[in-house]
Design a protein around this motif. Sequence first.
Motif, PDB file in Angstrom:
ATOM      1  N   HIS A 242       0.842  -1.198   0.000  1.00 13.18           N
ATOM      2  CA  HIS A 242       0.000   0.000   0.000  1.00 13.18           C
ATOM      3  C   HIS A 242       0.876   1.246   0.000  1.00 13.18           C
ATOM      4  N   HIS A 327      -3.326  -8.800   5.811  1.00 15.54           N
ATOM      5  CA  HIS A 327      -3.927  -7.515   5.420  1.00 15.54           C
ATOM      6  C   HIS A 327      -4.140  -7.414   3.909  1.00 15.54           C
ATOM      7  N   ASP A 350       0.174  -2.923   8.722  1.00 16.42           N
ATOM      8  CA  ASP A 350      -1.278  -3.091   8.792  1.00 16.42           C
ATOM      9  C   ASP A 350      -1.558  -4.578   8.916  1.00 16.42           C
ATOM     10  N   PHE A 414      -9.066   0.588  -2.944  1.00 14.06           N
ATOM     11  CA  PHE A 414      -7.648   0.383  -3.192  1.00 14.06           C
ATOM     12  C   PHE A 414      -7.531  -0.730  -4.229  1.00 14.06           C
ATOM     13  N   HIS A 577      -8.202  -4.442   8.064  1.00 15.60           N
ATOM     14  CA  HIS A 577      -7.599  -4.151   9.362  1.00 15.60           C
ATOM     15  C   HIS A 577      -8.361  -4.862  10.475  1.00 15.60           C
TER      16      HIS A 577
HETATM   17 ZN   LIG Z   1      -4.878   0.050   5.080  1.00 15.58          ZN
END
Ligand SMILES: [Zn+2]
Lengths: 634, 634
Positions: A242, A327, A350, A414, A577
């Motif tokens: 990320h 994650h 994360d 995302f 999360h």
């Molecule tokens: Zn995140």
Amino acid sequence: MSVQQTLNEIRDRIIEEVPKEITISNVEFEGPEVVIYTEDPRKFAKDGDIVRELAKKLRKRVTVRPNVKVLSDPEKARNKIKEIVPDDAGISNIYFDSEFGEATVEAEKPGLVIGKYGSTLREITENIGWTLKVIRKPPIETPIVQSVRQYIRAQSEERKEILKRVGRKIHREPTSEEEWVRTTHLGGSREVGRSSILLTTPESRVLVDCGIKPGSNQTPYLHIPEAYPISDIDAVVITHAHLDHSGLIPLLYKYGYEGPIYCTAPTRDLMALLQLDYIDIAARESDRIPYNSKMVREATKHAILLEYGEVTDIAPDIRLTLHNAGHILGSSMAHFHIGEGLYNVTVTGDFNSGKSRLFDSASNNFPRVEALIMESTYGGAQDNQPSRRRGEDKLVDIVNKTTRRGGKVIIPAFAVGRSQETMLVIEEHMRNGKMDKVPVYLDGMIWEATAIHTTYPEYLNEKIKNRIFHKEKNPFLSDIFHRVDSNNMREEVIKGEPCVILSTSGMLNGGPIIQYFKQLAPDPENNLTFVGYQAEGTLGRRIQKGWDEVPLSGGNERTESVKVRLEIDSIEGFSGHSDRQQLIEFIRSMKSKPEKVLTVHGDEEKCIDLASTLYKKFHMDTLAPKNLETTRYI
Amino acid sequence: MSVQQTLNEIRDRIIEEVPKEITISNVEFEGPEVVIYTEDPRKFAKDGDIVRELAKKLRKRVTVRPNVKVLSDPEKARNKIKEIVPDDAGISNIYFDSEFGEATVEAEKPGLVIGKYGSTLREITENIGWTLKVIRKPPIETPIVQSVRQYIRAQSEERKEILKRVGRKIHREPTSEEEWVRTTHLGGSREVGRSSILLTTPESRVLVDCGIKPGSNQTPYLHIPEAYPISDIDAVVITHAHLDHSGLIPLLYKYGYEGPIYCTAPTRDLMALLQLDYIDIAARESDRIPYNSKMVREATKHAILLEYGEVTDIAPDIRLTLHNAGHILGSSMAHFHIGEGLYNVTVTGDFNSGKSRLFDSASNNFPRVEALIMESTYGGAQDNQPSRRRGEDKLVDIVNKTTRRGGKVIIPAFAVGRSQETMLVIEEHMRNGKMDKVPVYLDGMIWEATAIHTTYPEYLNEKIKNRIFHKEKNPFLSDIFHRVDSNNMREEVIKGEPCVILSTSGMLNGGPIIQYFKQLAPDPENNLTFVGYQAEGTLGRRIQKGWDEVPLSGGNERTESVKVRLEIDSIEGFSGHSDRQQLIEFIRSMKSKPEKVLTVHGDEEKCIDLASTLYKKFHMDTLAPKNLETTRYI
Ligand SMILES: [Zn+2]
Ligand SMILES: [Zn+2]
Ligand SMILES: [Zn+2]
Ligand SMILES: [Zn+2]
Ligand SMILES: [Zn+2]
């Protein structure tokens, strides 16, 4: 003891340990590994135990490579491989890298190339001299993975130089008499975004993550003396791809860093994908672009890939082990073992300690952890999330009611993580008939990111892995999914029939989602559903807060104002999360509890609340550090 | 704006402001000052207000110097000075420093050289061109002050270069867009000793103190990246001369620092005295010696002297003001004003908020302080000290009972501070007859340190200052005091009649006190009385704890064991530190209370206890930082 002396000792030890008839032509440090060059790779190959025993005795990762003069001619070797490996394996490509004496075999069924306990591999090496690496042919085409792998092969000479340099740096003689362990928080403390932590000892400095802050131009504090000079940092570790963790990694190379990046294979590929997309979007929106694609390639070139559980020397006094964080694909917790049993620090990155459709839950079974630096995205008192099941029901309802009234459902996501999770939910419920079957359009980097997931099935949980291995069951290949790959198609989707649109970016700070939003927002029949966290300062957060008109600077056009009349929903059950309860449970269920917990990666009040909750519950030393603060552990 | 541009602007402004008939030949930054060179010093001298007005308008310290070509010949000037100044002034020396166009006049009565509102000074300058500095002739000879002043004069050319360099660095253009303020604790946190704090902003780095740790080889953490490179640090500030604050200052010059040291005049001189003594003792005991006398001189050469209350630019974004700390001669609290009203941090150094015989109580009337870093020597729950009066009575008792039974009283004391305080108590009580009159021997650096006190009476409180000005009332010149200046005399004192012996070092970690202790310890008729804090790890602390036998490595001899049979007492009322109650009152009575208080300079549990007490009482953010930790304020 100098590096050369250390190396000589190791070489003597190896010569002592291996059978007399095996010739050792050279021993080198290459990155964290001890590499043995031999003229008898066939003999090494015969007994798979020799290397394993050596590694255990030396407490190092050991690799054997054939001396270049014993390698068969690549053409002959290629034929021999095809002769030995059964046709069922579906070999699609073979690459020879003479620099490393390694042949990479890409196949549909890697297991058949490897053979029982590696027997086929050994048979091949005995015949051709080359050692073998086997990789899976991705079930979905992935230009980014192809191009990353091609690039790495093309750079093999330079990579060898890099690895040698890194290897010598890792094994340099420790010189300090002091003992202490500190972390300095360069970013991501009391905020979500620009995650970056500097772990330091008198001997070494390691940087964990270096991300952007969505909705802001703020970068990690890389210019402070603690991080200076960046070129001297020993290692960079990336917890996951990320951009709030990896987005500014290429910048380090601009600032003179030439060292290694430790991460998992999927993190390397996803990171390149997202960084290139980030540059693209920034260019299109005429934002300040901090680096170019050349630096993305530099970062790729310096990646040293680790698997979960692999213990690796990254500095004279630091060993790194990555653990599954649950994650996103390849996401890791970074466990640092410092000194010989002096201290252990784990940075969670994360993580999701619940099971998701894609991943196993985050591991928390560390042998020893004195200090834990944990994320707090949902660490606030109110942050207990509804169950995944309730989230899924809500999504089914939203899609059904919206499409039945003739509207479209836009889901910003995302590219990596939330998108695939949402795709799996939709695919299941359209398959079992709960959700009306409408087209699902994937825009932005989502398709490419999905393809990368199918390239690394070993990082997914058993269930989804098995489905991917069978083409007809691969959920990502379902005919409900359509890839949007041109502006024309985008316009057609916007004007067309009821549908679901998944598009990046996940917080509406750029990407094709803006175009969908701009045109679909004024119509109250449409729906915008958030499935992920919206950071302060992003357009997503504003919409979530209920602004009924938002300014939009669209591409080359001037800023215009868009009326927000479409329906807004948020679904919290899909998060990658842990929620508050899971964060607390994560600590409670640790076998070896940390003495000290630092809460980071969360809005200020959430970090503080979680720190104080953990202190009250477990009587451990807890702290919500600020950016630019340094904490000492020992 | 470059330094030169800034300077040009200032020059233009000055030319605009001063009367046309005054010629400005040059304007320079010299250290924190703006120096105006003029061919008309006489005209400047006529109107004392011009400079004051300029300083106010420029918000800078302004000094006027005559252009070298208007200076009278020194011989003529000397005669002219003697002609103008009344004989009563008792001029003892006149030095001419052509580099600075300054004549230094040493006189018994400086007031008579200065004249009413500076009238005599102005008259002299009008006549000879030279500007004048007037200093007091010390009532007691002080070789160290003499030699420091002589050295500074000899280095005047280099000092001018240093000041110019420093001046240009201070006035460089600020470049950072960030705003933050941090401190990193390099030493003296959760311990007494090796005090050292690094104050940093994006623009500047300032080091406050750099001390040794008595009873240990530990030094401040100067090698961490935050302090690197030491040569780039903007300024070093010394709160006071005690070695736990100043002992490793010369080391900075060994490590490449070439910048200024800001401190009061007595701190500069006392520091040189104590540092040279420290090297001496270390050499005699064959300890590791971290630096030599050359580096002590380097430190002296780079000192820029400040008076209490003088606001001084020390970096582009930092102004420093020193305030009386009431702890020892010249001791200061350092108040840092950062940015234009951005933030204020005060480092208390060691302070005494009670009145002592020598000093006014520490000032705490700062216009604004957001953060206070305060000492905690007596910050523990049990650290309320008995009154000074009770302490004095106890000392009278101890001396009387010990000498009456034929014994000797040994009092280990820091050369600076506790010694003079104790001398004053003894002098008074021998004078008023409460204490039997016996000889009081002063050994180690005590005599020299006492002499320095009489050189700087303006740093003492009114009462003692007035007594010093009258020879017959000067308590330090009382005939009860005898200086021990040879080994023979020391032996005679030890073998001789009942007496009181004050000697360094104050914690029995070296110095002549060891010799007295070794020979007097086995006799139960003698007495050893502690009047100051004994740090963990020192011989003093062991004896205080009641060890009845201690190992002593005496000079060149082997380690021997000494039986401790003499009587041991501790008197707490004489401390140069605030006790717990006073520490709390110090905060309570601040007009502008800090938001944040950091407790340092105390044993670990005392720092923590004081931090938590202040938090509970005043609901302010408090913290007992660890060494190597960094705290961010804004
Ligand atoms: Zn995140
Ligand atoms: Zn993430
Ligand atoms: Zn994140
Ligand atoms: Zn002190
Ligand atoms: Zn002190």
